[in-house]
Every structure is written in structure tokens, then in C-alpha cells.
Design a protein around this motif. Sequence first.
Motif, short mmCIF file in Angstrom:
data_model
loop_
_atom_site.label_atom_id
_atom_site.label_comp_id
_atom_site.label_asym_id
_atom_site.label_seq_id
_atom_site.Cartn_x
_atom_site.Cartn_y
_atom_site.Cartn_z
N TYR A 27 -9.67 -6.58 -4.21
CA TYR A 27 -8.29 -6.95 -3.89
C TYR A 27 -7.45 -5.72 -3.55
CZ TYR A 27 -9.55 -11.50 -5.80
OH TYR A 27 -10.17 -12.71 -6.03
N PHE A 28 -7.71 -4.63 -4.26
CA PHE A 28 -6.96 -3.41 -4.00
C PHE A 28 -7.19 -2.91 -2.58
CE2 PHE A 28 -6.35 1.26 -4.48
CZ PHE A 28 -5.00 1.23 -4.83
N SER A 29 -8.42 -3.09 -2.08
CA SER A 29 -8.73 -2.66 -0.71
C SER A 29 -7.89 -3.42 0.31
CB SER A 29 -10.22 -2.85 -0.43
OG SER A 29 -10.57 -4.23 -0.41
N TYR A 30 -7.57 -4.69 0.00
CA TYR A 30 -6.72 -5.47 0.92
C TYR A 30 -5.28 -4.95 0.90
CZ TYR A 30 -10.52 -8.84 1.36
OH TYR A 30 -11.72 -9.43 1.61
N LEU A 31 -4.83 -4.52 -0.28
CA LEU A 31 -3.50 -3.90 -0.35
C LEU A 31 -3.46 -2.64 0.50
CD1 LEU A 31 -0.65 -3.65 -1.57
CD2 LEU A 31 -1.69 -2.45 -3.51
N ALA A 37 -2.46 -1.39 8.28
CA ALA A 37 -1.90 -2.19 9.37
C ALA A 37 -0.48 -1.74 9.72
CB ALA A 37 -1.90 -3.67 9.00
N LEU A 38 0.34 -1.53 8.69
CA LEU A 38 1.71 -1.06 8.92
C LEU A 38 1.70 0.35 9.52
CD1 LEU A 38 3.38 -2.33 5.62
CD2 LEU A 38 3.70 -3.25 7.92
N GLY A 39 0.78 1.18 9.04
CA GLY A 39 0.66 2.53 9.60
C GLY A 39 0.23 2.49 11.05
N GLY A 40 -0.68 1.59 11.39
CA GLY A 40 -1.11 1.45 12.78
C GLY A 40 0.02 0.97 13.67
N TRP A 41 0.83 0.05 13.17
CA TRP A 41 2.00 -0.44 13.90
C TRP A 41 2.96 0.71 14.19
CZ3 TRP A 41 4.23 -4.68 16.18
CH2 TRP A 41 5.62 -4.71 16.28
N LEU A 126 -10.45 5.94 0.32
CA LEU A 126 -9.69 5.43 -0.82
C LEU A 126 -10.38 4.22 -1.45
CD1 LEU A 126 -6.01 5.69 0.48
CD2 LEU A 126 -7.20 7.20 -1.12
N THR A 127 -10.94 3.36 -0.64
CA THR A 127 -11.63 2.18 -1.16
C THR A 127 -12.84 2.59 -1.99
OG1 THR A 127 -10.92 0.82 0.71
CG2 THR A 127 -12.81 0.04 -0.54
#
Length: 266
Positions: A27-31, A37-41, A126-127
Motif C-alpha cells: 500500500y505504501f508503494s501506491y502512496l 504521478a504528481l511529480g510527473g505532472w 524507495l519501494t
Amino acid sequence: MLIQRILTALILAPLFIWAIFAMPTAYFSYLLLLFVALGGWEFARLIKIEQALYRSLVAAGIVGCCIVASEHAQNLQTVLYVSVAWWGLNLYWVVSYPKNIQSWYGSGIVRVMGGALLLVPMWVALTNLHSVHGGTYFLLLMLLIWAADSGAYFVGKAFGKNKLAPKVSPGKSVEGVLGGIGFALIIMLGFLQQQNISIDLYPAYLLLAVVVSSVSVLGDLYESLFKRTSGIKDSGNILPGHGGILDRIDSLTAAAPFFLLGLGLI
């Protein structure tokens, strides 16, 4: 602005630390993937992609690369070594700026690849760090980066005279970087004593702290290259007083692969 910055940190830092220790890696990996995703945006904006559709495609493509990488876990070492080599190349771009801009900014494809190489190895590192070494070592990495950043700020303000990379980030000084390394070494020494690590391993861990704190500065400078070239002050405004997600994780993008690789070598 300062009050906003402090309040944001006081709210988000405890929540993230809770997530580090409370959430299973799956679950942490999805966070973490949400941050990617936000960084890519935001990165898409730094490379002059303004249309929402195309920025979304860039972010989705980077997330997709993360998912593909997670399905090939046996290639972890390859990903880390490629990332280390890529950051060596980024050091050259930082040192040579503003020369050779066309090499890393001229082609749209190269710019998008830069975003993938920035964020995907970080997420992979990190994962795996969370999965293999647990929350304690994950928090150690965060503390090293925060200490390096804080130390560089305060020491640089007090003693900074020699500019580190004035054409890229005029505010950074050699003295500040050395101060940040010093703060990181203090954090690492505290960790080693608290964890009862064998004294024979102290030199290796302290060297790791020096490398990670030094490389974290490179991550900051690399983002500054795109900001300066694009004429953008902050990568975004999602975090009041702090700017965007990239502004907060730029040091982590470089430090995470080095940290995980270093732990594997100790």
C-alpha cells in the motif's frame, strides 16, 4: 509564507512518518506512486508542456514505467546502477550550464526521458528500501536529506561566501553544502548508536551519509536547471509555502538510488 511553510510541514511530516511505519509496502508503494504521478505532472510543465492532456500523458507514462519496473524486480541492481550513471551525467550538465542546453533540453523526447529517469529509479529504490530494510531505514534516509537541507540553509546563511553553482542556483554555497554534510553525519552517528551497529561498520555508514547528503544537493540543482531554463520559480503550488511536489522530493530523486545501493554494499 514562513508560517504557511511551517504549518504545512507540521501537518504533513507526522502523517508521512505514520505512513512509513503503519502501511504495508504494497500500500505504501501506491502512496509513493501518487507522488510520482504528481511529480510527473509538474515535470511536464518544467519541460514546456502546458496542455493538460499531454501533461497527463507524461505523468501516466512515468507511472506506467514504474509498474513495468516493479514486475522486473530481478533487475533492481541494473536500475540502480543506470540511475547512478545518469546522475553522473546530470552533474556534467549542472557544471557546464548554460552550455550544452540543447543536449538535455532541445529534444522533447529527451526531456520526457529525463522525467522518467528522474522519478522511476527513485520509486523503485524507495519501494525496495521499505520492503527490504523497513521503516527505520526509510526514515533514516528522510532524516539525512532533511538534515542536509537544513544544515545547508543555516550554515550557508551564516557563513556562505563561495557560490556552489551560481549560474544554476545562486543561493547555494560550498560552505552550506559542507554544513549539510555535517548535519547528516550527526544524524547518522545518532542512528548507529541507537541501533547498536558494530563500530567496525561506522566508516562505511558515515561514508554513505556523506554520499547521500552530497548527492541530494545534485537532485536539487538538476531541478533548478529546468526551472531556470523554463523561467519557472516553483514546480507547482500544491503544498502551501513549499511549492510543488517536485520542490519537496528533488533531493530524494537523486539520494534514494544511492542510499539503497550503498546499503547493499555495506
